[in-house]
Design a protein around this motif. Sequence first.
Motif, PDB file in Angstrom:
ATOM      1  N   VAL A 119       0.851  -1.192   0.000  1.00 35.20           N
ATOM      2  CA  VAL A 119       0.000   0.000   0.000  1.00 35.20           C
ATOM      3  C   VAL A 119       0.884   1.239   0.000  1.00 35.20           C
ATOM      4  CG1 VAL A 119      -1.926  -1.124   1.160  1.00 35.20           C
ATOM      5  CG2 VAL A 119      -0.180  -0.009   2.521  1.00 35.20           C
ATOM      6  N   ASP A 120       0.368   2.335  -0.564  1.00 40.76           N
ATOM      7  CA  ASP A 120       1.048   3.628  -0.506  1.00 40.76           C
ATOM      8  C   ASP A 120       0.614   4.340   0.762  1.00 40.76           C
ATOM      9  OD1 ASP A 120       2.402   3.351  -2.880  1.00 40.76           O
ATOM     10  OD2 ASP A 120       0.812   4.264  -4.069  1.00 40.76           O
ATOM     11  N   LYS A 121       1.592   4.932   1.452  1.00 44.84           N
ATOM     12  CA  LYS A 121       1.311   5.577   2.727  1.00 44.84           C
ATOM     13  C   LYS A 121       2.080   6.884   2.806  1.00 44.84           C
ATOM     14  CE  LYS A 121       1.480   4.643   7.664  1.00 44.84           C
ATOM     15  NZ  LYS A 121       1.905   3.723   8.709  1.00 44.84           N
ATOM     16  N   ASP A 122       1.428   7.942   3.313  1.00 50.94           N
ATOM     17  CA  ASP A 122       2.096   9.225   3.533  1.00 50.94           C
ATOM     18  C   ASP A 122       2.786   9.183   4.884  1.00 50.94           C
ATOM     19  OD1 ASP A 122       1.195  10.342   1.167  1.00 50.94           O
ATOM     20  OD2 ASP A 122      -0.676  11.014   2.061  1.00 50.94           O
ATOM     21  N   MET A 123       4.093   9.455   4.880  1.00 54.55           N
ATOM     22  CA  MET A 123       4.875   9.437   6.107  1.00 54.55           C
ATOM     23  C   MET A 123       5.114  10.877   6.578  1.00 54.55           C
ATOM     24  SD  MET A 123       5.273   6.290   6.772  1.00 54.55           S
ATOM     25  CE  MET A 123       6.574   6.199   7.978  1.00 54.55           C
ATOM     26  N   PRO A 124       5.432  11.051   7.870  1.00 46.35           N
ATOM     27  CA  PRO A 124       5.662  12.400   8.397  1.00 46.35           C
ATOM     28  C   PRO A 124       6.884  13.066   7.778  1.00 46.35           C
ATOM     29  CG  PRO A 124       5.294  10.845  10.177  1.00 46.35           C
ATOM     30  CD  PRO A 124       5.445  10.049   8.931  1.00 46.35           C
ATOM     31  N   ILE A 125       6.835  14.399   7.721  1.00 45.72           N
ATOM     32  CA  ILE A 125       7.940  15.213   7.224  1.00 45.72           C
ATOM     33  C   ILE A 125       8.197  16.301   8.259  1.00 45.72           C
ATOM     34  CG2 ILE A 125       6.416  16.710   5.883  1.00 45.72           C
ATOM     35  CD1 ILE A 125       8.626  16.865   3.760  1.00 45.72           C
ATOM     36  N   HIS A 126       9.453  16.700   8.395  1.00 45.42           N
ATOM     37  CA  HIS A 126       9.817  17.712   9.381  1.00 45.42           C
ATOM     38  C   HIS A 126       9.312  19.084   8.919  1.00 45.42           C
ATOM     39  CE1 HIS A 126      12.355  20.036  12.160  1.00 45.42           C
ATOM     40  NE2 HIS A 126      12.338  18.929  12.883  1.00 45.42           N
ATOM     41  N   ILE A 127       8.847  19.899   9.862  1.00 45.27           N
ATOM     42  CA  ILE A 127       8.258  21.187   9.486  1.00 45.27           C
ATOM     43  C   ILE A 127       9.286  22.181   8.972  1.00 45.27           C
ATOM     44  CG2 ILE A 127       6.266  20.974  10.988  1.00 45.27           C
ATOM     45  CD1 ILE A 127       7.646  22.865  12.931  1.00 45.27           C
ATOM     46  N   SER A 128      10.576  21.919   9.214  1.00 40.67           N
ATOM     47  CA  SER A 128      11.591  22.820   8.680  1.00 40.67           C
ATOM     48  C   SER A 128      11.736  22.656   7.170  1.00 40.67           C
ATOM     49  CB  SER A 128      12.943  22.567   9.346  1.00 40.67           C
ATOM     50  OG  SER A 128      13.430  21.285   9.005  1.00 40.67           O
ATOM     51  N   ASN A 129      11.208  21.578   6.614  1.00 42.13           N
ATOM     52  CA  ASN A 129      11.307  21.318   5.185  1.00 42.13           C
ATOM     53  C   ASN A 129      10.090  21.801   4.402  1.00 42.13           C
ATOM     54  OD1 ASN A 129      13.763  20.057   5.589  1.00 42.13           O
ATOM     55  ND2 ASN A 129      12.820  18.076   5.921  1.00 42.13           N
ATOM     56  N   VAL A 130       9.148  22.462   5.060  1.00 38.59           N
ATOM     57  CA  VAL A 130       7.957  22.962   4.384  1.00 38.59           C
ATOM     58  C   VAL A 130       7.746  24.434   4.734  1.00 38.59           C
ATOM     59  CG1 VAL A 130       6.831  20.708   4.367  1.00 38.59           C
ATOM     60  CG2 VAL A 130       6.371  22.270   6.227  1.00 38.59           C
ATOM     61  N   ALA A 131       6.989  25.123   3.881  1.00 40.46           N
ATOM     62  CA  ALA A 131       6.613  26.516   4.131  1.00 40.46           C
ATOM     63  C   ALA A 131       5.181  26.717   3.651  1.00 40.46           C
ATOM     64  CB  ALA A 131       7.545  27.471   3.396  1.00 40.46           C
ATOM     65  N   LEU A 132       4.495  27.674   4.236  1.00 42.30           N
ATOM     66  CA  LEU A 132       3.129  27.966   3.817  1.00 42.30           C
ATOM     67  C   LEU A 132       3.121  28.515   2.399  1.00 42.30           C
ATOM     68  CD1 LEU A 132       1.469  29.564   6.939  1.00 42.30           C
ATOM     69  CD2 LEU A 132       0.863  27.443   5.846  1.00 42.30           C
ATOM     70  N   PHE A 133       2.083  28.168   1.650  1.00 45.02           N
ATOM     71  CA  PHE A 133       1.942  28.638   0.275  1.00 45.02           C
ATOM     72  C   PHE A 133       1.107  29.901   0.274  1.00 45.02           C
ATOM     73  CE2 PHE A 133      -0.178  28.603  -3.894  1.00 45.02           C
ATOM     74  CZ  PHE A 133       0.937  28.617  -4.701  1.00 45.02           C
ATOM     75  N   ASN A 134       1.679  30.986  -0.275  1.00 44.49           N
ATOM     76  CA  ASN A 134       0.989  32.267  -0.373  1.00 44.49           C
ATOM     77  C   ASN A 134       0.256  32.318  -1.709  1.00 44.49           C
ATOM     78  OD1 ASN A 134       0.169  34.927  -0.357  1.00 44.49           O
ATOM     79  ND2 ASN A 134       2.113  35.705   0.410  1.00 44.49           N
ATOM     80  N   THR A 135      -1.065  32.434  -1.676  1.00 42.67           N
ATOM     81  CA  THR A 135      -1.856  32.398  -2.914  1.00 42.67           C
ATOM     82  C   THR A 135      -1.684  33.675  -3.739  1.00 42.67           C
ATOM     83  OG1 THR A 135      -3.769  33.218  -1.689  1.00 42.67           O
ATOM     84  CG2 THR A 135      -3.570  30.840  -1.973  1.00 42.67           C
ATOM     85  N   HIS A 136      -1.328  34.789  -3.120  1.00 44.66           N
ATOM     86  CA  HIS A 136      -1.185  36.039  -3.867  1.00 44.66           C
ATOM     87  C   HIS A 136       0.124  36.093  -4.654  1.00 44.66           C
ATOM     88  CE1 HIS A 136      -4.784  37.826  -2.192  1.00 44.66           C
ATOM     89  NE2 HIS A 136      -4.405  37.360  -1.000  1.00 44.66           N
ATOM     90  N   THR A 137       1.204  35.594  -4.042  1.00 38.48           N
ATOM     91  CA  THR A 137       2.494  35.619  -4.728  1.00 38.48           C
ATOM     92  C   THR A 137       2.788  34.311  -5.455  1.00 38.48           C
ATOM     93  OG1 THR A 137       3.653  34.840  -2.742  1.00 38.48           O
ATOM     94  CG2 THR A 137       3.461  37.223  -3.048  1.00 38.48           C
ATOM     95  N   GLN A 138       1.984  33.263  -5.182  1.00 43.73           N
ATOM     96  CA  GLN A 138       2.175  31.926  -5.772  1.00 43.73           C
ATOM     97  C   GLN A 138       3.533  31.339  -5.428  1.00 43.73           C
ATOM     98  OE1 GLN A 138      -0.269  30.163  -7.547  1.00 43.73           O
ATOM     99  NE2 GLN A 138      -1.555  31.807  -6.768  1.00 43.73           N
ATOM    100  N   LYS A 139       4.035  31.625  -4.222  1.00 41.48           N
ATOM    101  CA  LYS A 139       5.327  31.124  -3.768  1.00 41.48           C
ATOM    102  C   LYS A 139       5.233  30.690  -2.313  1.00 41.48           C
ATOM    103  CE  LYS A 139       8.171  34.215  -6.581  1.00 41.48           C
ATOM    104  NZ  LYS A 139       9.149  35.302  -6.539  1.00 41.48           N
ATOM    105  N   ALA A 140       6.278  30.011  -1.850  1.00 44.32           N
ATOM    106  CA  ALA A 140       6.385  29.686  -0.433  1.00 44.32           C
ATOM    107  C   ALA A 140       6.706  30.966   0.332  1.00 44.32           C
ATOM    108  CB  ALA A 140       7.488  28.656  -0.212  1.00 44.32           C
ATOM    109  N   ASP A 141       6.178  31.063   1.540  1.00 45.18           N
ATOM    110  CA  ASP A 141       6.362  32.294   2.300  1.00 45.18           C
ATOM    111  C   ASP A 141       6.502  31.978   3.785  1.00 45.18           C
ATOM    112  OD1 ASP A 141       6.613  34.960   2.803  1.00 45.18           O
ATOM    113  OD2 ASP A 141       4.650  35.530   2.046  1.00 45.18           O
ATOM    114  N   ARG A 142       7.247  32.851   4.478  1.00 47.59           N
ATOM    115  CA  ARG A 142       7.384  32.723   5.926  1.00 47.59           C
ATOM    116  C   ARG A 142       6.239  33.463   6.602  1.00 47.59           C
ATOM    117  NH1 ARG A 142      13.107  34.784   7.372  1.00 47.59           N
ATOM    118  NH2 ARG A 142      12.485  36.412   5.942  1.00 47.59           N
ATOM    119  N   THR A 143       5.991  33.113   7.858  1.00 45.07           N
ATOM    120  CA  THR A 143       4.904  33.741   8.594  1.00 45.07           C
ATOM    121  C   THR A 143       5.408  34.354   9.886  1.00 45.07           C
ATOM    122  OG1 THR A 143       4.367  31.675   9.716  1.00 45.07           O
ATOM    123  CG2 THR A 143       3.162  32.160   7.705  1.00 45.07           C
TER     124      THR A 143
END
Length: 105
Positions: A58-82
Motif C-alpha cells: 500500500v502507498d502511505k504518507d509518512m511524516p515530514i519535518h516542518i523545517s522542510n515545508v513553508a506555507l503557500f501564499n496564494t497572492h504571490t504563488q510562492k512559499a512564504d514565511r509567517t
Amino acid sequence: MERIRKGDNIVVIAGRDKGKRGTVLRRVDKDHIVVEGVNRVKKHQRPNPMKGQTGGIVDKDMPIHISNVALFNTHTQKADRTAVKVLEDGRKVRVFKSNGEMVDV
C-alpha cells in the motif's frame, strides 16, 4: 502559536519532494506533520481480517519535518514565511512576512 496547522496549504522547500504542494492532514508531534501526497512510501501490509484490511503493498504518507515545508501564499504563488501579529482586540493571527496579509482569511 503554531506556524503550520492542520488544513494549511504548504509547499515542500527541501528534500526529495521539493516543489510539491499539498494540504496538512495532521500533526504527528511538535516537529512533524503528515502532508497529502508528500513523502509517500510503499509499505508491505499484512492482512487483518478483524479490521477488514487486505494484505499487500500500500502507498502511505509518512511524516515530514516542518523545517522542510513553508506555507503557500496564494497572492504571490510562492512559499512564504509567517509571523504572529497581535490585533487590537488581543487576538493573535498569522501574517505573511512578504506582504503582511493574514493567512487565515
